[in-house]
Design a protein around this motif. Structure first.
Motif, PDB file in Angstrom:
ATOM      1  N   HIS A 188       0.824  -1.218   0.000  1.00 13.38           N
ATOM      2  CA  HIS A 188       0.000   0.000   0.000  1.00 13.38           C
ATOM      3  C   HIS A 188       0.857   1.267   0.000  1.00 13.38           C
ATOM      4  O   HIS A 188       0.449   2.292  -0.542  1.00 13.38           O
ATOM      5  CB  HIS A 188      -0.963   0.004   1.197  1.00 13.38           C
ATOM      6  CG  HIS A 188      -0.287   0.114   2.527  1.00 13.38           C
ATOM      7  ND1 HIS A 188       0.088  -0.981   3.269  1.00 13.38           N
ATOM      8  CD2 HIS A 188       0.098   1.202   3.251  1.00 13.38           C
ATOM      9  CE1 HIS A 188       0.652  -0.574   4.394  1.00 13.38           C
ATOM     10  NE2 HIS A 188       0.681   0.734   4.412  1.00 13.38           N
ATOM     11  N   THR A 189       2.065   1.201   0.593  1.00 16.58           N
ATOM     12  CA  THR A 189       2.940   2.372   0.579  1.00 16.58           C
ATOM     13  C   THR A 189       3.383   2.692  -0.844  1.00 16.58           C
ATOM     14  O   THR A 189       3.346   3.851  -1.288  1.00 16.58           O
ATOM     15  CB  THR A 189       4.172   2.127   1.463  1.00 16.58           C
ATOM     16  OG1 THR A 189       3.746   1.841   2.799  1.00 16.58           O
ATOM     17  CG2 THR A 189       5.086   3.350   1.479  1.00 16.58           C
ATOM     18  N   LEU A 190       3.789   1.664  -1.584  1.00 16.33           N
ATOM     19  CA  LEU A 190       4.221   1.873  -2.963  1.00 16.33           C
ATOM     20  C   LEU A 190       3.040   2.282  -3.850  1.00 16.33           C
ATOM     21  O   LEU A 190       3.194   3.113  -4.749  1.00 16.33           O
ATOM     22  CB  LEU A 190       4.882   0.607  -3.499  1.00 16.33           C
ATOM     23  CG  LEU A 190       5.572   0.742  -4.855  1.00 16.33           C
ATOM     24  CD1 LEU A 190       6.689   1.787  -4.801  1.00 16.33           C
ATOM     25  CD2 LEU A 190       6.130  -0.602  -5.313  1.00 16.33           C
ATOM     26  N   THR A 191       1.874   1.720  -3.606  1.00 12.35           N
ATOM     27  CA  THR A 191       0.688   2.101  -4.383  1.00 12.35           C
ATOM     28  C   THR A 191       0.378   3.582  -4.208  1.00 12.35           C
ATOM     29  O   THR A 191       0.064   4.287  -5.183  1.00 12.35           O
ATOM     30  CB  THR A 191      -0.524   1.258  -3.946  1.00 12.35           C
ATOM     31  OG1 THR A 191      -0.270  -0.118  -4.252  1.00 12.35           O
ATOM     32  CG2 THR A 191      -1.791   1.697  -4.674  1.00 12.35           C
ATOM     33  N   ARG A 192       0.498   4.084  -3.011  1.00 14.35           N
ATOM     34  CA  ARG A 192       0.261   5.516  -2.780  1.00 14.35           C
ATOM     35  C   ARG A 192       1.291   6.366  -3.514  1.00 14.35           C
ATOM     36  O   ARG A 192       0.966   7.431  -4.051  1.00 14.35           O
ATOM     37  CB  ARG A 192       0.298   5.801  -1.275  1.00 14.35           C
ATOM     38  CG  ARG A 192      -0.905   5.256  -0.527  1.00 14.35           C
ATOM     39  CD  ARG A 192      -0.759   5.400   0.970  1.00 14.35           C
ATOM     40  NE  ARG A 192      -1.911   4.863   1.673  1.00 14.35           N
ATOM     41  CZ  ARG A 192      -1.971   4.710   2.985  1.00 14.35           C
ATOM     42  NH1 ARG A 192      -0.928   5.057   3.740  1.00 14.35           N
ATOM     43  NH2 ARG A 192      -3.052   4.215   3.541  1.00 14.35           N
ATOM     44  N   PHE A 193       2.543   5.896  -3.530  1.00 15.13           N
ATOM     45  CA  PHE A 193       3.570   6.620  -4.280  1.00 15.13           C
ATOM     46  C   PHE A 193       3.197   6.713  -5.750  1.00 15.13           C
ATOM     47  O   PHE A 193       3.248   7.788  -6.364  1.00 15.13           O
ATOM     48  CB  PHE A 193       4.925   5.922  -4.114  1.00 15.13           C
ATOM     49  CG  PHE A 193       5.948   6.341  -5.140  1.00 15.13           C
ATOM     50  CD1 PHE A 193       6.552   7.586  -5.068  1.00 15.13           C
ATOM     51  CD2 PHE A 193       6.281   5.498  -6.196  1.00 15.13           C
ATOM     52  CE1 PHE A 193       7.486   7.988  -6.024  1.00 15.13           C
ATOM     53  CE2 PHE A 193       7.211   5.887  -7.147  1.00 15.13           C
ATOM     54  CZ  PHE A 193       7.807   7.137  -7.067  1.00 15.13           C
ATOM     55  N   TRP A 194       2.830   5.582  -6.359  1.00 16.96           N
ATOM     56  CA  TRP A 194       2.492   5.588  -7.776  1.00 16.96           C
ATOM     57  C   TRP A 194       1.208   6.359  -8.060  1.00 16.96           C
ATOM     58  O   TRP A 194       1.077   6.980  -9.123  1.00 16.96           O
ATOM     59  CB  TRP A 194       2.386   4.163  -8.311  1.00 16.96           C
ATOM     60  CG  TRP A 194       3.716   3.514  -8.524  1.00 16.96           C
ATOM     61  CD1 TRP A 194       4.187   2.384  -7.915  1.00 16.96           C
ATOM     62  CD2 TRP A 194       4.757   3.965  -9.393  1.00 16.96           C
ATOM     63  NE1 TRP A 194       5.458   2.108  -8.354  1.00 16.96           N
ATOM     64  CE2 TRP A 194       5.832   3.051  -9.265  1.00 16.96           C
ATOM     65  CE3 TRP A 194       4.886   5.031 -10.270  1.00 16.96           C
ATOM     66  CZ2 TRP A 194       7.018   3.187  -9.989  1.00 16.96           C
ATOM     67  CZ3 TRP A 194       6.068   5.173 -10.992  1.00 16.96           C
ATOM     68  CH2 TRP A 194       7.108   4.266 -10.839  1.00 16.96           C
ATOM     69  N   THR A 195       0.273   6.357  -7.114  1.00 21.50           N
ATOM     70  CA  THR A 195      -0.953   7.147  -7.289  1.00 21.50           C
ATOM     71  C   THR A 195      -0.617   8.630  -7.394  1.00 21.50           C
ATOM     72  O   THR A 195      -1.236   9.373  -8.171  1.00 21.50           O
ATOM     73  CB  THR A 195      -1.915   6.899  -6.121  1.00 21.50           C
ATOM     74  OG1 THR A 195      -2.264   5.498  -6.106  1.00 21.50           O
ATOM     75  CG2 THR A 195      -3.184   7.710  -6.267  1.00 21.50           C
ATOM     76  N   LEU A 196       0.376   9.057  -6.655  1.00 22.76           N
ATOM     77  CA  LEU A 196       0.829  10.449  -6.729  1.00 22.76           C
ATOM     78  C   LEU A 196       1.680  10.709  -7.971  1.00 22.76           C
ATOM     79  O   LEU A 196       1.580  11.769  -8.601  1.00 22.76           O
ATOM     80  CB  LEU A 196       1.650  10.794  -5.480  1.00 22.76           C
ATOM     81  CG  LEU A 196       0.890  10.955  -4.165  1.00 22.76           C
ATOM     82  CD1 LEU A 196       1.877  11.060  -3.012  1.00 22.76           C
ATOM     83  CD2 LEU A 196       0.007  12.199  -4.214  1.00 22.76           C
ATOM     84  N   MET A 197       2.516   9.744  -8.340  1.00 29.92           N
ATOM     85  CA  MET A 197       3.511   9.963  -9.382  1.00 29.92           C
ATOM     86  C   MET A 197       2.966   9.798 -10.801  1.00 29.92           C
ATOM     87  O   MET A 197       3.325  10.571 -11.703  1.00 29.92           O
ATOM     88  CB  MET A 197       4.680   8.990  -9.161  1.00 29.92           C
ATOM     89  CG  MET A 197       5.808   9.107 -10.175  1.00 29.92           C
ATOM     90  SD  MET A 197       6.701  10.681 -10.066  1.00 29.92           S
ATOM     91  CE  MET A 197       7.702  10.376  -8.614  1.00 29.92           C
ATOM     92  N   LEU A 198       2.121   8.807 -11.016  1.00 34.01           N
ATOM     93  CA  LEU A 198       1.694   8.506 -12.381  1.00 34.01           C
ATOM     94  C   LEU A 198       0.990   9.660 -13.093  1.00 34.01           C
ATOM     95  O   LEU A 198       1.220   9.873 -14.293  1.00 34.01           O
ATOM     96  CB  LEU A 198       0.816   7.251 -12.396  1.00 34.01           C
ATOM     97  CG  LEU A 198       1.568   5.933 -12.190  1.00 34.01           C
ATOM     98  CD1 LEU A 198       0.589   4.764 -12.066  1.00 34.01           C
ATOM     99  CD2 LEU A 198       2.555   5.679 -13.323  1.00 34.01           C
TER     100      LEU A 198
END
Length: 218
Positions: A188-198
């Motif tokens: 979930h930590t990485l998913t939040r990163f990609w949600t912000l980055m993509l």
């Protein structure tokens, strides 16, 4: 044959024990005695397979590097813009390949002490590492993002080298933090990163087809 199988099991136990001790204590404080106790072998038995603590560390790093290669090698053809590989993600989109591979890497860091120890060892100043796992990851990320630029998958104004720096800095940062607190390398930590980055990285019309939590193939 039985003797060879026993030797292989002992070697595997020693490498795993070394990884556990290196991950917990670091290279310098770790001792051969502690590693042999953890592996359940005598010090002499350990030295039969590995001549020194440095040789043990190199074995751990080599195992970790191979695990990272297994994540990236099957996707390198897509990252190089040479076609579609199995498990590459949404239609072979390089950005989805990158997302999926980063999730696979974090899963290894969370669940495989050999990979976790390998990354730690490759960054220790006191240990002369022959394997630079962070560089291995960085080079691959750069390749994939250059492919994304060639295929028009990056948003206007986003340079692949800038995107690579941001992604590598963030994922390596999660690895460093995760060594002390496992929460940082959970999905979930990485998913939040990609949600912000993509939304910043992806070209218009591509974002809706990207999956921040990774695809089943990833």
């Amino acid at each position: 044959m039985i003797k060879q199988e026993r030797a292989a099991r002992t070697r595997e136990a020693v490498v795993r024990a070394a990884a556990e001790v290196f991950a917990e204590e670091g290279f310098v404080p770790a001792s051969i005695a502690a590693i042999s106790r953890r592996a359940g072998v005598s010090t002499g038995g350990l030295h039969f397979h590995f001549t020194s603590k440095a040789a043990l560390a190199r074995a751990v790093e080599d195992r970790a590097a191979e695990a990272v290669r297994r994540i990236t090698a099957g996707r390198r053809a897509v990252g190089a813009g040479a076609g579609t590989a199995a498990g590459a993600g949404e239609g072979g989109n390089p950005l989805q390949v990158l997302v999926d591979s980063s999730h696979a890497l974090m899963a290894l860091l969370a669940g495989d002490v050999v990979v976790r120890a390998g990354f730690g060892l490759s960054a220790e100043p006191a240990h002369e590492s022959g394997v630079d796992l962070r560089r291995q990851w960085r080079v691959w990320v750069e390749d994939v993002l250059r492919a994304a630029a060639r295929e028009g998958a990056l948003a206007d104004g986003v340079a692949p080298q800038d995107a690579a720096r941001a992604v590598v800095a963030s994922t390596v940062g999660l690895q460093v933090l995760g060594a002390a607190e496992r929460e940082w390398v959970l999905p979930h930590t990485l998913t939040r990163f990609w949600t912000l980055m993509l939304p910043r990285l992806a070209a218009r019309g591509t974002l809706g087809r990207l999956v921040a939590e990774g695809t089943a193939g990833g």
